[in-house]
Design a protein around this motif. Structure first.
Motif, PDB file in Angstrom:
ATOM      1  N   UNK A  29      -1.377 -57.428  51.556  1.00  0.00           N
ATOM      2  CA  UNK A  29      -1.932 -56.767  52.729  1.00  0.00           C
ATOM      3  C   UNK A  29      -2.769 -55.583  52.255  1.00  0.00           C
ATOM      4  N   UNK A  30      -4.062 -55.634  52.539  1.00  0.00           N
ATOM      5  CA  UNK A  30      -4.996 -54.638  52.028  1.00  0.00           C
ATOM      6  C   UNK A  30      -5.889 -54.155  53.171  1.00  0.00           C
ATOM      7  N   UNK A  31      -6.116 -52.851  53.223  1.00  0.00           N
ATOM      8  CA  UNK A  31      -6.982 -52.292  54.249  1.00  0.00           C
ATOM      9  C   UNK A  31      -8.413 -52.291  53.761  1.00  0.00           C
ATOM     10  N   UNK A  32      -9.327 -52.880  54.529  1.00  0.00           N
ATOM     11  CA  UNK A  32     -10.736 -52.952  54.160  1.00  0.00           C
ATOM     12  C   UNK A  32     -11.473 -51.696  54.625  1.00  0.00           C
ATOM     13  N   UNK A  33     -12.722 -51.553  54.192  1.00  0.00           N
ATOM     14  CA  UNK A  33     -13.543 -50.425  54.630  1.00  0.00           C
ATOM     15  C   UNK A  33     -13.716 -50.410  56.142  1.00  0.00           C
ATOM     16  N   UNK A  34     -13.667 -51.596  56.732  1.00  0.00           N
ATOM     17  CA  UNK A  34     -13.816 -51.698  58.188  1.00  0.00           C
ATOM     18  C   UNK A  34     -12.519 -51.378  58.924  1.00  0.00           C
ATOM     19  N   UNK A 163     -17.745 -63.666  54.249  1.00  0.00           N
ATOM     20  CA  UNK A 163     -18.046 -64.423  55.475  1.00  0.00           C
ATOM     21  C   UNK A 163     -17.346 -63.837  56.701  1.00  0.00           C
ATOM     22  N   UNK A 164     -17.361 -62.514  56.829  1.00  0.00           N
ATOM     23  CA  UNK A 164     -16.734 -61.901  57.990  1.00  0.00           C
ATOM     24  C   UNK A 164     -17.683 -60.943  58.680  1.00  0.00           C
ATOM     25  N   UNK A 165     -17.380 -60.639  59.917  1.00  0.00           N
ATOM     26  CA  UNK A 165     -18.221 -59.773  60.724  1.00  0.00           C
ATOM     27  C   UNK A 165     -18.388 -58.407  60.067  1.00  0.00           C
ATOM     28  N   UNK A 166     -19.614 -57.914  60.064  1.00  0.00           N
ATOM     29  CA  UNK A 166     -19.862 -56.553  59.611  1.00  0.00           C
ATOM     30  C   UNK A 166     -19.506 -55.592  60.745  1.00  0.00           C
ATOM     31  N   UNK A 170     -18.388 -48.488  63.499  1.00  0.00           N
ATOM     32  CA  UNK A 170     -17.000 -48.811  63.786  1.00  0.00           C
ATOM     33  C   UNK A 170     -16.785 -49.973  64.727  1.00  0.00           C
ATOM     34  N   UNK A 171     -17.865 -50.636  65.128  1.00  0.00           N
ATOM     35  CA  UNK A 171     -17.764 -51.759  66.070  1.00  0.00           C
ATOM     36  C   UNK A 171     -18.127 -53.059  65.367  1.00  0.00           C
ATOM     37  N   UNK A 172     -17.313 -54.109  65.575  1.00  0.00           N
ATOM     38  CA  UNK A 172     -17.608 -55.412  64.994  1.00  0.00           C
ATOM     39  C   UNK A 172     -18.898 -55.973  65.587  1.00  0.00           C
ATOM     40  N   UNK A 173     -19.708 -56.583  64.734  1.00  0.00           N
ATOM     41  CA  UNK A 173     -20.932 -57.233  65.192  1.00  0.00           C
ATOM     42  C   UNK A 173     -20.868 -58.721  64.851  1.00  0.00           C
ATOM     43  N   UNK A 174     -21.766 -59.500  65.437  1.00  0.00           N
ATOM     44  CA  UNK A 174     -21.663 -60.954  65.343  1.00  0.00           C
ATOM     45  C   UNK A 174     -22.097 -61.525  64.007  1.00  0.00           C
ATOM     46  N   UNK A 223     -10.144 -64.976  62.944  1.00  0.00           N
ATOM     47  CA  UNK A 223     -10.271 -63.771  63.753  1.00  0.00           C
ATOM     48  C   UNK A 223     -11.560 -63.012  63.473  1.00  0.00           C
ATOM     49  N   UNK A 224     -11.916 -62.891  62.194  1.00  0.00           N
ATOM     50  CA  UNK A 224     -13.042 -62.048  61.819  1.00  0.00           C
ATOM     51  C   UNK A 224     -14.239 -62.808  61.228  1.00  0.00           C
ATOM     52  N   UNK A 225     -14.102 -64.103  61.070  1.00  0.00           N
ATOM     53  CA  UNK A 225     -15.141 -64.869  60.411  1.00  0.00           C
ATOM     54  C   UNK A 225     -16.409 -65.037  61.238  1.00  0.00           C
ATOM     55  N   UNK A 226     -17.494 -65.364  60.552  1.00  0.00           N
ATOM     56  CA  UNK A 226     -18.757 -65.668  61.222  1.00  0.00           C
ATOM     57  C   UNK A 226     -19.119 -67.126  60.922  1.00  0.00           C
TER      58      UNK A 226
END
Length: 228
Positions: A29-34, A163-166, A170-174, A223-226
């Motif tokens: 379990x690792x916390x990302x920059x996001x 391959x995840x949302x940027x 602080x807001x997820x984008x598509x 959950x977070x993939x594009x």
């Protein structure tokens, strides 16, 4: 969103195995920059001896040459990109493709040759070599430096595409950072491996300790993939 497995990429599968065995790709379990809790973590700084760095450069060189991307030189963004650019330049030369390379300093030097750029003159079509692309910030900074030098930022080579949302403010984008650099900034992007390749690798190991991580990584991707 449901991500389905496609045709296996042999080079990518070999790279994922190498990264796992080298301790560079870890699970937990690792916390990302996001601020997300990711079930895996890729730390290219742990390619920390000559043998591992040399093998990594082989993967980069194979993927770069196979991509067909045209480039005149390599650029490594400070700091991780410096060692990567040098190692990849050496491996490409060994394979018969000798190209110059350069990199930047974080702070401008006020003596000697001065400036922020080190190495060969930055000219022609430039290939940026970095480890991963989280938000595209490092790529944008490199693009600005390359253009300021009068050259053309043409492509980026990275080790892993998450391959995840940027995120923006602080807001997820598509879109992912890779998609942003490719579609909005107009650069070619090639990755040695993608999250989809990691999932295929874990799926192949169902029934052992590695395979046990497949469900968590897949849930993170869903959950977070594009979309590809």
């Amino acid at each position: 969103m449901v991500m389905t497995a496609g045709k296996q990429d042999g080079l990518a599968q070999d790279f994922v195995q190498f990264a796992v065995e080298a301790g560079v790709l870890r699970f937990g379990q690792f916390k990302t920059k996001a601020g997300r809790l990711s079930p895996y973590f890729f730390n290219a700084g742990l390619f920390d001896d000559g043998a591992k760095l040399g093998r990594l450069a082989q993967f980069y060189a194979q993927r770069i040459l196979a991509s067909g991307i045209e480039f005149d030189m390599i650029f490594g963004p400070a700091y991780k990109g410096i060692a990567l650019a040098a190692a990849v330049a050496i491996e490409l030369a060994r394979l018969g493709r000798n190209v110059p390379y350069a990199y930047n300093r974080k702070e401008a030097k006020d003596h000697g040759e001065g400036g922020t750029l080190v190495g060969a003159p930055v000219r022609g079509k430039v290939l940026i070599v970095d480890d991963v692309m989280s938000a595209g910030t490092a790529a944008r900074e490199s693009i600005a430096l390359i253009r300021a030098a009068g050259a053309v930022p043409h492509a980026v080579a990275i080790a892993l595409d998450r391959q995840e949302m940027a995120t923006e403010d602080g807001v997820d984008v598509a879109h992912s950072a890779v998609q942003y650099v490719r579609d909005k900034l107009g650069l070619h992007v090639c990755a040695i491996a993608r999250l989809a390749d990691l999932l295929q690798y874990l799926e192949r190991h169902q029934g052992d300790a590695l395979g046990a991580h497949h469900a968590e990584v897949l849930a993170y991707r869903e959950r977070y993939g594009v979309p590809d």
